[in-house]
Scaffold this motif. Sequence first.
Motif, PDB file in Angstrom:
ATOM      1  N   MET A  71       0.848  -1.206  -0.056  1.00 33.45           N
ATOM      2  CA  MET A  71      -0.006   0.142  -0.036  1.00 33.45           C
ATOM      3  C   MET A  71       0.653   1.327  -0.066  1.00 33.45           C
ATOM      4  N   LEU A  72       1.995   1.248  -0.112  1.00 32.35           N
ATOM      5  CA  LEU A  72       3.124   2.421  -0.126  1.00 32.35           C
ATOM      6  C   LEU A  72       3.269   2.954  -1.472  1.00 32.35           C
ATOM      7  N   SER A  73       3.090   4.358  -1.314  1.00 26.77           N
ATOM      8  CA  SER A  73       3.263   5.073  -2.724  1.00 26.77           C
ATOM      9  C   SER A  73       4.734   4.600  -3.491  1.00 26.77           C
ATOM     10  N   LYS A  74       4.757   4.884  -4.720  1.00 23.74           N
ATOM     11  CA  LYS A  74       6.070   4.729  -5.184  1.00 23.74           C
ATOM     12  C   LYS A  74       7.285   5.499  -4.543  1.00 23.74           C
ATOM     13  N   GLU A  75       6.972   6.401  -4.164  1.00 25.99           N
ATOM     14  CA  GLU A  75       7.977   7.610  -3.532  1.00 25.99           C
ATOM     15  C   GLU A  75       8.382   6.696  -2.249  1.00 25.99           C
ATOM     16  N   LYS A  76       7.283   6.324  -1.394  1.00 27.86           N
ATOM     17  CA  LYS A  76       7.754   5.777  -0.260  1.00 27.86           C
ATOM     18  C   LYS A  76       8.449   4.612  -0.253  1.00 27.86           C
ATOM     19  N   ARG A  77       8.010   3.639  -1.325  1.00 27.33           N
ATOM     20  CA  ARG A  77       8.846   2.438  -1.671  1.00 27.33           C
ATOM     21  C   ARG A  77      10.226   2.733  -1.741  1.00 27.33           C
ATOM     22  N   GLU A  78      10.406   3.719  -2.765  1.00 32.41           N
ATOM     23  CA  GLU A  78      11.786   3.930  -3.077  1.00 32.41           C
ATOM     24  C   GLU A  78      12.869   4.317  -1.909  1.00 32.41           C
ATOM     25  N   LYS A  79      12.074   5.234  -0.994  1.00 33.08           N
ATOM     26  CA  LYS A  79      12.864   5.697  -0.049  1.00 33.08           C
ATOM     27  C   LYS A  79      13.058   4.673   1.254  1.00 33.08           C
ATOM     28  N   GLY A  80      12.119   3.869   1.401  1.00 30.55           N
ATOM     29  CA  GLY A  80      12.205   2.767   2.280  1.00 30.55           C
ATOM     30  C   GLY A  80      11.396   2.755   3.427  1.00 30.55           C
ATOM     31  N   ILE A  81      11.628   1.815   4.488  1.00 36.32           N
ATOM     32  CA  ILE A  81      10.573   1.676   5.736  1.00 36.32           C
ATOM     33  C   ILE A  81      11.463   1.464   6.996  1.00 36.32           C
ATOM     34  N   LEU A  98      12.246  -7.698   0.914  1.00 35.16           N
ATOM     35  CA  LEU A  98      13.293  -8.119  -0.107  1.00 35.16           C
ATOM     36  C   LEU A  98      12.511  -8.556  -1.298  1.00 35.16           C
ATOM     37  N   GLN A  99      11.385  -9.340  -1.056  1.00 33.63           N
ATOM     38  CA  GLN A  99      10.514  -9.860  -1.961  1.00 33.63           C
ATOM     39  C   GLN A  99      10.014  -8.630  -3.072  1.00 33.63           C
ATOM     40  N   LEU A 100       9.813  -7.511  -2.337  1.00 33.22           N
ATOM     41  CA  LEU A 100       9.135  -6.256  -3.119  1.00 33.22           C
ATOM     42  C   LEU A 100      10.153  -5.311  -3.490  1.00 33.22           C
ATOM     43  N   ASN A 101      11.585  -5.618  -3.377  1.00 31.35           N
ATOM     44  CA  ASN A 101      12.407  -4.583  -3.718  1.00 31.35           C
ATOM     45  C   ASN A 101      12.102  -3.525  -2.720  1.00 31.35           C
ATOM     46  N   ILE A 102      12.048  -3.169  -1.515  1.00 35.33           N
ATOM     47  CA  ILE A 102      11.805  -2.297  -1.018  1.00 35.33           C
ATOM     48  C   ILE A 102      13.067  -2.168   0.197  1.00 35.33           C
ATOM     49  N   PRO A 103      13.612  -1.007   0.445  1.00 37.55           N
ATOM     50  CA  PRO A 103      14.586  -0.899   1.539  1.00 37.55           C
ATOM     51  C   PRO A 103      14.161  -0.929   2.857  1.00 37.55           C
ATOM     52  N   VAL A 104      14.637  -1.942   3.690  1.00 32.84           N
ATOM     53  CA  VAL A 104      13.889  -2.237   5.114  1.00 32.84           C
ATOM     54  C   VAL A 104      15.033  -1.906   6.106  1.00 32.84           C
ATOM     55  N   THR A 105      14.705  -1.046   7.325  1.00 35.06           N
ATOM     56  CA  THR A 105      15.622  -0.848   8.168  1.00 35.06           C
ATOM     57  C   THR A 105      14.847  -1.369   9.620  1.00 35.06           C
ATOM     58  N   VAL A 106      15.218  -2.325  10.441  1.00 33.19           N
ATOM     59  CA  VAL A 106      14.668  -2.365  11.620  1.00 33.19           C
ATOM     60  C   VAL A 106      15.483  -2.415  12.825  1.00 33.19           C
TER      61      VAL A 106
END
Length: 431
Positions: A71-81, A98-106
Amino acid sequence: MDIGEYSDQHTTISFEDITSAAYKIRSGINLTECSKSHLSDMTGMDIYLKKDFLQNTGSFKERGARYALLMLSKEKREKGIIAASLGNHAQAISYHGLQLNIPVTVVMPRIAPIMKIQKCRELKANVIIEGNDMAEARKLAIELAEQEGLTYINGYDHPHIIAGQGTIALEILEQVDQIDAIVVPTGGGGLLAGVIVAIKALSSKIKIIGVESDRCASFSKALECGQPIETKIEGTLADGLAVPMVGYNAWALAKDNVDKMVTVQEEWIAVAILRLVEMEKCIVEGAGACGLAAILAGQLDEFKGKRVVLILSGGNIDTTILGRCLERGLAADGRLVKFKATVSDRPGGISELCKLIGNIGVSIKDVIHERAWVTSDVFSVEVKVVCETRDYAHSLELRELIFANYKKVKFEDLRCIKHRKPDITSLLDEN
């Protein structure tokens, strides 16, 4: 900060949100089985187990994580969560990121299990180990989100997380007919809220039962106070439920529609983990075993003869903790016994003791000798013996046998949890 987190406003989740989530995540989420349990005859209930620990990362958290990412916008996907988690949400968001190619920080607190930390690293997430508990880890995650422009996704109170978690209820309704109750492990409340929204929209007859450890009963405390409130968290086998304050969105959605909240004691959680391993061959973490613990403890006896679904929410338990849980489950079940006896230190003295124990079919797990501090005579030795028996009655038989043959004997308390109201001490802190 994500929508509604401990604010005066909350975001309403509808049944349509959950059906939308179910459609969108179906290609990336396992349809886990919900089968009748061998525990049904033992408990007097028709028990079905929803085995969501069979998801790719071992927990139901994947449902909400994938939907929130989609449900993230294209811009938010590129920036990461960024997210804060003790483990299951972190793994789920890392896997689907990883599956959706979205940068993740935990951000994970220092008390997070090593296995879960390592798994997030293997899934290419940026893992930050900081904070003594979840509250400190979450605070840092929110600060980093603001500083770096990342989207913070709360693991139990983000609206899309709740909607995603509710998809498990739709699966249960398709897999099991004529359900009387669904028992839901409850920490931050996201799973409970999602299940309630989905179920109550379709059937007001199905009872929704929330279950917590009495060492982290944040939802029960919120019900008592009329609002989410900071709750003291103690060490618990159900570490996945150890959330100090329920989410505001989850609270608003669930508080008026949860039919019963139950808090279970640590010993019953250990016994439930043991039962699931022995009878179902399911390795489930403490949080996932809480529903069965409530039934074994007699806290849901009103459902005797009825059909009950237990959500086995996660299976990410460290092997060392699993071994400890099984042993403590055996002890609470009256099947692991420890005693001290003073026996002859002459040749054959200990052999006679072992033969005596073996003759009644008891298995000796450990024997420790003590010679220096025995005050009776120099020809005696104190022996500490740990034994495994078939059941509580077998343990009583052993006790009578040892007392009949030896004068100086000391048994640990043999009162099985089924026959007593236990004096709870920390199962995690004992040696």
